[in-house]
Design an enzyme around this catalytic site. Structure first.
Site, PDB file in Angstrom:
ATOM      1  N   ASN A 162     -13.333   1.365  -7.479  1.00  0.00           N
ATOM      2  CA  ASN A 162     -14.488   1.532  -7.098  1.00  0.00           C
ATOM      3  C   ASN A 162     -14.870   2.930  -8.220  1.00  0.00           C
ATOM      4  O   ASN A 162     -15.629   3.135  -8.089  1.00  0.00           O
ATOM      5  CB  ASN A 162     -13.995   2.624  -5.988  1.00  0.00           C
ATOM      6  CG  ASN A 162     -13.164   1.838  -4.904  1.00  0.00           C
ATOM      7  OD1 ASN A 162     -14.380   1.315  -3.539  1.00  0.00           O
ATOM      8  ND2 ASN A 162     -12.547   2.531  -4.499  1.00  0.00           N
ATOM      9  N   ASP A 176       0.769  -1.601   0.133  1.00  0.00           N
ATOM     10  CA  ASP A 176       0.325  -0.195  -0.069  1.00  0.00           C
ATOM     11  C   ASP A 176       0.777   1.466  -0.512  1.00  0.00           C
ATOM     12  O   ASP A 176       1.804   2.035  -0.447  1.00  0.00           O
ATOM     13  CB  ASP A 176      -0.915  -0.005   1.342  1.00  0.00           C
ATOM     14  CG  ASP A 176      -2.175   0.507   1.105  1.00  0.00           C
ATOM     15  OD1 ASP A 176      -2.254   1.476   1.108  1.00  0.00           O
ATOM     16  OD2 ASP A 176      -3.272  -0.184   0.550  1.00  0.00           O
ATOM     17  N   HIS A 185      -3.470   5.860   3.737  1.00  0.00           N
ATOM     18  CA  HIS A 185      -4.420   5.027   2.939  1.00  0.00           C
ATOM     19  C   HIS A 185      -3.813   3.562   4.129  1.00  0.00           C
ATOM     20  O   HIS A 185      -4.664   3.003   4.509  1.00  0.00           O
ATOM     21  CB  HIS A 185      -4.050   4.814   1.366  1.00  0.00           C
ATOM     22  CG  HIS A 185      -5.314   3.752   1.331  1.00  0.00           C
ATOM     23  ND1 HIS A 185      -5.127   2.358   0.432  1.00  0.00           N
ATOM     24  CD2 HIS A 185      -6.590   4.242   0.561  1.00  0.00           C
ATOM     25  CE1 HIS A 185      -5.740   2.245   0.014  1.00  0.00           C
ATOM     26  NE2 HIS A 185      -7.024   2.826  -0.540  1.00  0.00           N
ATOM     27  N   SER A 208     -11.161  -0.361  -1.014  1.00  0.00           N
ATOM     28  CA  SER A 208     -10.254  -0.663  -0.531  1.00  0.00           C
ATOM     29  C   SER A 208      -9.971  -0.816   1.037  1.00  0.00           C
ATOM     30  O   SER A 208      -8.955  -1.978   1.587  1.00  0.00           O
ATOM     31  CB  SER A 208      -9.537   0.552  -0.585  1.00  0.00           C
ATOM     32  OG  SER A 208      -8.866   0.855  -1.653  1.00  0.00           O
TER      33      SER A 208
END
Length: 348
Positions: free
Chosen positions: A141, A7, A40, A205
């Site tokens: 998304n 990530d 994130h 996510s």
């Protein structure tokens, strides 16, 4: 159990992640994988392994897991659908997957999406699958922007995860297609923020780490299970019955995954599913139900016996307890005004 988070890095300074994070290679700029400028990866890590803390409502689904942080990108999607931050490369993602395998990760969480197939990433996924690692990836998304095939979620051997909201409906942006194996909570999610505190997040996510955490729990609880068997267990125990596309097999159910015996067939070359201990509370409930049924049956039997005595007793007395003798009807009872019933052929 070690869960690799490929990530934006993970901020190990967060009070609920202290002692829970190991540094892996940084494929972005060499600044270190314990740096997370966009938060994130820190949010993903908190969903998996945030430690309990006084005053915090948050606890990770697998709070005993260790996070292996691997930094590959700082690209984030904004509320208007645009992206910002530094983009990683397919080569960097592939290198991170291989590094996670080599450093002993049993589960790899990939809360990132590319809409282009990459030979490097595809081969890295095959390498991880060959080493019996569970791979979990976000399904993307961009449903409204064309619902394009997301990678690595679409690769063979990767569990693709869509997102649902608190109402049980698919999150509007969560993509649909054969790459969605199941769904998990992905709206109004509270998780760890950088460098401390909490934040609310949304998207596939943040649905993927729920599945990764459940896989880690299964690896800890049933260490003999292979990665394909774990994937089969997660899919087989998902709560089905949901309507519409984009749900895959249904909604992730960690409790069922850990406690139910699915009887799912093993993958070719794999071993039979390891037996899973039944919930002791379920056994206690079954025993209590058996006792209740037994007592209920006894009560019904006693009631029937009392009814029989109530009916037969007076009749026996009226005929002097002589079997098979017809007696004449007696006069009405002076007290109740009811006519006494004959010994046989009575109507009710």
């Amino acid at each position: 159990m070690t869960v690799a988070v490929v990530d934006s890095g993970v901020d190990a300074r967060h009070p609920q992640l202290r002692g829970a994070v190991r540094a892996g290679p940084d494929q972005l700029d060499g600044g270190g994988s314990l740096v997370d400028c966009v938060g994130h990866g820190t949010g993903v890590a908190g969903i998996i392994a945030a430690r309990p803390a006084a005053g915090s409502p948050l606890q990770g689904l697998a709070p005993g897991a260790t996070i292996l942080a691997l930094r590959v990108s700082e690209l984030v999607e904004l509320e208007d659908g645009t992206t910002a931050g530094r983009r990683g490369s397919p080569a960097g993602v592939a290198a991170a997957i291989r590094a996670a395998v080599e450093r002993g990760a049993g589960v790899i969480n990939l809360s990132l999406v590319s809409y282009q197939d990459s030979a490097d990433v595809r081969e890295a996924v095959r390498f991880a699958v060959s080493r019996d690692v569970v791979l979990v990836a976000a399904a993307g998304n961009r449903f409204a922007e064309g619902n394009r095939t997301p990678f690595p979620a679409a690769y063979e051997g990767v569990i693709g995860v869509g997102a649902i909201g608190p109402d049980g409906q698919r999150v509007a942006g969560s993509q649909t297609g054969p790459f969605v194996d199941l769904v998990a909570p992905g709206a109004q999610i509270v998780t760890t923020a950088t460098p401390q505190g909490l934040m609310t997040v949304e998207g596939t996510s943040f649905a993927a780490p729920y599945v990764a955490a459940t896989a880690a729990l299964l690896r800890q609880y049933q260490p003999g299970m292979t990665a394909p068997q774990i994937a089969a267990r997660l899919v087989a125990t998902a709560d089905g019955g949901v309507a519409g596309p984009g749900f895959g097999a249904g909604v992730l159910n960690p409790y069922r995954a850990l406690t139910e015996e699915t009887g799912a067939a093993p993958e070719p070359g794999g071993q039979a599913l390891a037996p899973v201990a039944q919930d002791p509370r379920a056994a206690a409930r079954a025993e209590a139900q058996s006792r209740t049924l037994a007592l209920s049956g006894l009560g019904v039997g006693l009631a029937a016996l009392m009814l029989l005595i109530a009916v037969v007793g007076p009749r026996g007395r009226r005929r002097g307890w002589r079997p098979g003798v017809q007696r004449q009807p007696e006069p009405p009872d002076a007290t109740s005004g009811d006519r006494a019933a004959p010994a046989f052929g009575s109507r009710h």
